[in-house]
Design a protein around this motif. Structure first.
Motif, PDB file in Angstrom:
ATOM      1  N   GLY A  67      -1.421  -8.168  10.637  1.00 36.15           N
ATOM      2  CA  GLY A  67      -1.445  -8.484   9.624  1.00 36.15           C
ATOM      3  C   GLY A  67      -2.571  -9.013   9.250  1.00 36.15           C
ATOM      4  O   GLY A  67      -3.627  -8.804   8.823  1.00 36.15           O
ATOM      5  N   SER A  68      -2.801 -10.034  10.110  1.00 37.06           N
ATOM      6  CA  SER A  68      -4.098 -10.717   9.629  1.00 37.06           C
ATOM      7  C   SER A  68      -5.196 -10.461  10.617  1.00 37.06           C
ATOM      8  O   SER A  68      -6.789 -10.422   9.733  1.00 37.06           O
ATOM      9  CB  SER A  68      -3.952 -12.276  11.085  1.00 37.06           C
ATOM     10  N   ARG A  69      -5.342  -8.819  11.212  1.00 37.72           N
ATOM     11  CA  ARG A  69      -6.513  -8.443  11.650  1.00 37.72           C
ATOM     12  C   ARG A  69      -6.421  -7.225  10.581  1.00 37.72           C
ATOM     13  O   ARG A  69      -8.450  -6.544  10.638  1.00 37.72           O
ATOM     14  CB  ARG A  69      -5.936  -7.747  12.698  1.00 37.72           C
ATOM     15  N   ASN A  70      -5.928  -7.563   9.608  1.00 39.11           N
ATOM     16  CA  ASN A  70      -6.467  -5.896   8.316  1.00 39.11           C
ATOM     17  C   ASN A  70      -6.047  -6.218   7.173  1.00 39.11           C
ATOM     18  O   ASN A  70      -4.489  -6.150   7.441  1.00 39.11           O
ATOM     19  CB  ASN A  70      -5.972  -4.677   9.132  1.00 39.11           C
ATOM     20  N   ALA A  71      -6.837  -6.457   5.949  1.00 44.21           N
ATOM     21  CA  ALA A  71      -5.833  -6.913   4.920  1.00 44.21           C
ATOM     22  C   ALA A  71      -5.201  -5.780   4.265  1.00 44.21           C
ATOM     23  O   ALA A  71      -4.403  -6.333   3.276  1.00 44.21           O
ATOM     24  CB  ALA A  71      -6.922  -7.566   3.966  1.00 44.21           C
ATOM     25  N   ALA A  72      -5.545  -4.942   4.763  1.00 39.63           N
ATOM     26  CA  ALA A  72      -5.159  -3.138   4.370  1.00 39.63           C
ATOM     27  C   ALA A  72      -3.515  -3.085   4.742  1.00 39.63           C
ATOM     28  O   ALA A  72      -3.076  -2.792   4.164  1.00 39.63           O
ATOM     29  CB  ALA A  72      -5.374  -2.173   4.733  1.00 39.63           C
ATOM     30  N   ILE A  73      -2.998  -4.152   5.357  1.00 39.03           N
ATOM     31  CA  ILE A  73      -0.908  -3.903   5.980  1.00 39.03           C
ATOM     32  C   ILE A  73      -0.724  -3.906   5.147  1.00 39.03           C
ATOM     33  O   ILE A  73       0.712  -3.722   4.810  1.00 39.03           O
ATOM     34  CB  ILE A  73      -1.622  -4.336   7.224  1.00 39.03           C
ATOM     35  N   GLY A  74      -0.508  -5.395   4.509  1.00 33.17           N
ATOM     36  CA  GLY A  74       0.516  -5.565   3.257  1.00 33.17           C
ATOM     37  C   GLY A  74       0.467  -3.915   1.693  1.00 33.17           C
ATOM     38  O   GLY A  74       1.484  -3.780   1.905  1.00 33.17           O
ATOM     39  N   ARG A  75      -0.726  -3.774   1.735  1.00 33.59           N
ATOM     40  CA  ARG A  75      -0.586  -2.645   0.699  1.00 33.59           C
ATOM     41  C   ARG A  75       0.397  -1.365   1.299  1.00 33.59           C
ATOM     42  O   ARG A  75       0.771  -0.817   0.806  1.00 33.59           O
ATOM     43  CB  ARG A  75      -1.935  -1.992  -0.193  1.00 33.59           C
ATOM     44  N   TYR A  76      -0.399  -0.957   2.535  1.00 31.27           N
ATOM     45  CA  TYR A  76       0.157  -0.372   3.702  1.00 31.27           C
ATOM     46  C   TYR A  76       1.502  -0.313   3.452  1.00 31.27           C
ATOM     47  O   TYR A  76       2.302   1.216   3.703  1.00 31.27           O
ATOM     48  CB  TYR A  76      -0.451  -0.107   4.717  1.00 31.27           C
ATOM     49  N   ALA A  77       2.254  -1.024   4.093  1.00 36.17           N
ATOM     50  CA  ALA A  77       3.902  -1.602   3.974  1.00 36.17           C
ATOM     51  C   ALA A  77       4.304  -1.411   2.712  1.00 36.17           C
ATOM     52  O   ALA A  77       5.622  -0.760   2.674  1.00 36.17           O
ATOM     53  CB  ALA A  77       4.116  -2.970   5.321  1.00 36.17           C
ATOM     54  N   HIS A  78       3.773  -1.863   1.716  1.00 28.17           N
ATOM     55  CA  HIS A  78       4.189  -1.634   0.205  1.00 28.17           C
ATOM     56  C   HIS A  78       4.279  -0.223  -0.745  1.00 28.17           C
ATOM     57  O   HIS A  78       5.082   0.186  -0.401  1.00 28.17           O
ATOM     58  CB  HIS A  78       3.413  -2.639  -0.559  1.00 28.17           C
ATOM     59  N   GLY A  79       3.587   0.693   0.156  1.00 33.09           N
ATOM     60  CA  GLY A  79       3.048   1.717  -0.201  1.00 33.09           C
ATOM     61  C   GLY A  79       4.611   2.783   0.668  1.00 33.09           C
ATOM     62  O   GLY A  79       5.391   3.542  -0.313  1.00 33.09           O
ATOM     63  N   ILE A  80       4.726   2.595   1.792  1.00 32.17           N
ATOM     64  CA  ILE A  80       6.200   3.631   2.814  1.00 32.17           C
ATOM     65  C   ILE A  80       7.517   2.874   1.902  1.00 32.17           C
ATOM     66  O   ILE A  80       7.790   3.785   1.601  1.00 32.17           O
ATOM     67  CB  ILE A  80       5.570   2.558   4.314  1.00 32.17           C
ATOM     68  N   LEU A  81       7.497   1.040   2.244  1.00 29.84           N
ATOM     69  CA  LEU A  81       8.663   1.396   1.884  1.00 29.84           C
ATOM     70  C   LEU A  81       8.820   1.328  -0.185  1.00 29.84           C
ATOM     71  O   LEU A  81      10.032   1.701  -0.512  1.00 29.84           O
ATOM     72  CB  LEU A  81       8.927  -0.309   1.180  1.00 29.84           C
ATOM     73  N   GLN A  82       7.990   1.885  -0.774  1.00 28.66           N
ATOM     74  CA  GLN A  82       8.128   1.890  -2.356  1.00 28.66           C
ATOM     75  C   GLN A  82       8.711   3.721  -1.557  1.00 28.66           C
ATOM     76  O   GLN A  82       9.573   3.146  -2.980  1.00 28.66           O
ATOM     77  CB  GLN A  82       7.319   1.535  -3.169  1.00 28.66           C
ATOM     78  N   ARG A  83       7.925   4.321  -1.503  1.00 30.49           N
ATOM     79  CA  ARG A  83       8.238   5.803  -1.596  1.00 30.49           C
ATOM     80  C   ARG A  83       9.705   5.823  -1.144  1.00 30.49           C
ATOM     81  O   ARG A  83      10.691   6.898  -1.269  1.00 30.49           O
ATOM     82  CB  ARG A  83       7.657   6.375  -0.734  1.00 30.49           C
ATOM     83  N   VAL A  84      10.045   5.241   0.147  1.00 27.06           N
ATOM     84  CA  VAL A  84      11.666   4.833   0.846  1.00 27.06           C
ATOM     85  C   VAL A  84      12.221   5.012   0.526  1.00 27.06           C
ATOM     86  O   VAL A  84      13.601   5.295  -0.314  1.00 27.06           O
ATOM     87  CB  VAL A  84      11.485   3.685   1.545  1.00 27.06           C
ATOM     88  N   ARG A  85      12.434   3.576  -1.082  1.00 27.37           N
ATOM     89  CA  ARG A  85      12.949   3.724  -2.100  1.00 27.37           C
ATOM     90  C   ARG A  85      13.784   4.221  -2.628  1.00 27.37           C
ATOM     91  O   ARG A  85      15.215   4.409  -3.016  1.00 27.37           O
ATOM     92  CB  ARG A  85      12.413   1.835  -2.691  1.00 27.37           C
ATOM     93  N   GLY A  86      12.789   5.390  -2.817  1.00 26.06           N
ATOM     94  CA  GLY A  86      13.100   6.348  -4.275  1.00 26.06           C
ATOM     95  C   GLY A  86      13.542   7.252  -3.279  1.00 26.06           C
ATOM     96  O   GLY A  86      14.421   8.452  -4.353  1.00 26.06           O
ATOM     97  N   VAL A  87      13.759   7.717  -2.105  1.00 30.05           N
ATOM     98  CA  VAL A  87      14.803   8.140  -1.595  1.00 30.05           C
ATOM     99  C   VAL A  87      16.071   7.798  -0.880  1.00 30.05           C
ATOM    100  O   VAL A  87      16.951   8.449  -1.379  1.00 30.05           O
ATOM    101  CB  VAL A  87      13.740   8.731   0.148  1.00 30.05           C
ATOM    102  N   VAL A  88      16.386   6.429  -1.145  1.00 31.68           N
ATOM    103  CA  VAL A  88      17.503   6.331  -0.308  1.00 31.68           C
ATOM    104  C   VAL A  88      18.382   4.516  -1.353  1.00 31.68           C
ATOM    105  O   VAL A  88      19.854   4.278  -0.737  1.00 31.68           O
ATOM    106  CB  VAL A  88      17.077   5.315   1.519  1.00 31.68           C
ATOM    107  N   ALA A  89      17.211   4.935  -2.205  1.00 31.65           N
ATOM    108  CA  ALA A  89      18.029   3.793  -3.263  1.00 31.65           C
ATOM    109  C   ALA A  89      20.004   3.887  -3.061  1.00 31.65           C
ATOM    110  O   ALA A  89      20.307   2.815  -3.089  1.00 31.65           O
ATOM    111  CB  ALA A  89      18.040   4.155  -4.438  1.00 31.65           C
ATOM    112  N   GLU A  90      20.024   5.465  -3.688  1.00 33.61           N
ATOM    113  CA  GLU A  90      21.630   5.610  -4.330  1.00 33.61           C
ATOM    114  C   GLU A  90      22.565   4.960  -2.620  1.00 33.61           C
ATOM    115  O   GLU A  90      23.803   5.191  -2.700  1.00 33.61           O
ATOM    116  CB  GLU A  90      22.037   6.744  -4.559  1.00 33.61           C
ATOM    117  N   THR A  91      21.581   5.176  -1.544  1.00 32.84           N
ATOM    118  CA  THR A  91      22.695   5.060  -0.036  1.00 32.84           C
ATOM    119  C   THR A  91      22.992   3.296   0.324  1.00 32.84           C
ATOM    120  O   THR A  91      23.484   3.215   1.398  1.00 32.84           O
ATOM    121  CB  THR A  91      22.241   5.737   0.330  1.00 32.84           C
ATOM    122  N   LEU A  92      22.014   2.554  -0.518  1.00 31.58           N
ATOM    123  CA  LEU A  92      22.033   1.225   0.370  1.00 31.58           C
ATOM    124  C   LEU A  92      23.047   0.407  -0.388  1.00 31.58           C
ATOM    125  O   LEU A  92      23.377   1.056  -1.746  1.00 31.58           O
ATOM    126  CB  LEU A  92      21.299   0.625  -0.405  1.00 31.58           C
TER     127      LEU A  92
END
Length: 281
Positions: A216-241
Motif C-alpha cells: 500500500g505504501s507504493r500506491n495511494a489508490a490501494i485503500g480505495r481499491y480494497a474498499h470498493g471490492i469489499l463493499q461490492r462483496v458485502r452486498g453479495v454475502v451479507a446474509e451468509t456471514l
C-alpha cells in the motif's frame, strides 16, 4: 456475459464497478505492462481487439505497448464504452480506438475485422459458452495471429492474515462465502484455458503466471481499491456471514473509523494473474 456483468453487475454500474475497474487498471498497471511485453509475437500488431474491455485497462495498456496499433474495444456496456472513448479523447488518441457494443454470448458477433492480436482479460470466465467464443476468436484472427487470455486467481486479498482486530482471517471467510455463492454460476473461473484453446484450434505457445504483491505504501489508490471490492462483496454475502463477521466487515468499510480500510497502512495487493498465449494455425 462479459465484464459489464461482473459479479452480477448490470451495465448501468449502479454500485460503482467502473471505478473499481479503473483502480484495478491503475494498481495493476505494471503487471499488465509486463504481460504485454512478454507476449510471443512474431510481428508487431497493427489491429488489436480487446474483448470485454470494461473501462479500458487492456485497451490503453496495448495502445501504450504498440504505438502504431489501432484497438477495437468490445463490451456489452454502453457506459463503459463511453468511458473508454472519453479516456481516448483526453489522451488525444481517439483515432486509434474504436468501440463496439456486443454481447459476446450471442451466436453472431459484429464485424471485428481481422486483428493480429486479440486480448481477453478477466472476461472469458463470465461467458456462458466460452468454447464457442474461443472458436469465434479463432475465426476472426488473422493467419498467424495471437490470442492472449488473462485471468486473475480470484479477487485480490489486501489484509494481513491476523487482521482485522477481533476477527482475524475475515477476508478469507468473506471470499470463501463469495465462492460458495458463485459455485455453478461461474464454472470456468480458475480454469486451465490451455486445453480449451487447443480444442478450439489454437496452438498454445506460452503460459505464464505473474505474482502480484503491491504494498500500500507504493500506491495511494490501494485503500480505495480494497474498499470498493469489499463493499461490492458485502452486498453479495451479507446474509451468509455470521453477525460477528458482518459487524467486523462494516467496521472495515466505515470511512469514519480510524481502523477502516481507507485508513490502514498494512494493506498489500496479493493475487496471481495467468496468461495463455495461443496462435491461430
Amino acid at each position: 456475459m462479459n465484464r459489464a456483468q461482473h459479479a452480477g453487475q448490470h451495465p448501468n454500474d449502479a454500485d460503482g464497478l467502473a471505478e473499481s475497474l479503473d483502480l484495478d487498471a491503475e494498481v495493476l498497471a505494471e503487471h499488465t505492462a509486463a504481460i504485454t511485453a512478454w507476449l510471443p509475437l512474431k510481428t508487431t500488431p497493427r489491429e488489436i481487439v480487446d474483448l470485454g474491455c470494461g473501462t479500458g485497462a487492456g485497451t490503453f495498456a496495448l495502445i501504450d505497448r504498440f504505438p502504431d496499433a489501432h484497438v477495437t474495444a468490445v463490451d456489452a456496456s454502453v457506459e463503459y464504452l463511453q468511458r473508454v472513448l472519453a479516456k481516448a479523447c483526453a489522451r488525444g488518441i481517439e483515432e486509434r480506438v474504436r468501440t463496439v457494443q456486443a454481447d459476446l454470448d450471442e451466436t453472431v458477433w459484429p464485424d471485428l475485422g481481422s486483428p493480429d492480436l486479440v486480448w481477453a482479460s478477466a472476461s472469458l470466465h463470465h461467458m456462458a459458452q466460452p468454447d464457442r467464443a474461443l472458436r469465434a476468436v479463432h475465426d476472426v484472427l488473422a493467419p498467424d495471429g495471437l490470442f492472449a487470455v488473462v485471468e486473475l486467481a480470484g479477487q485480490p486479498r489486501f489484509l494481513p492474515e491476523t487482521a482485522p482486530e477481533g476477527a482475524p482471517g475475515l477476508e478469507e471467510r468473506v471470499h470463501a462465502a463469495v465462492d460458495r455463492l458463485h459455485f455453478g454460476h461461474l464454472p470456468h473461473r480458475g480454469a486451465d484455458w490451455g486445453p480449451m484453446l487447443t480444442a478450439a484450434g489454437f496452438t498454445v505457445e506460452g503460459e505464464r503466471t505473474v505474482t502480484v504483491n503491491v504494498e500500500g505504501s507504493r500506491n495511494a489508490a490501494i485503500g480505495r481499491y480494497a474498499h470498493g471490492i469489499l463493499q461490492r462483496v458485502r452486498g453479495v454475502v451479507a446474509e451468509t456471514l455470521t453477525p460477528e463477521d458482518l459487524v467486523a466487515l462494516d467496521r472495515l468499510l466505515d470511512s469514519s473509523r480510524p481502523e477502516g480500510i481507507l485508513h490502514r497502512h498494512d494493506l498489500t495487493v496479493r493475487t496471481e494473474r495467468t496468461v495463455w498465449a495461443a496462435r491461430r494455425t
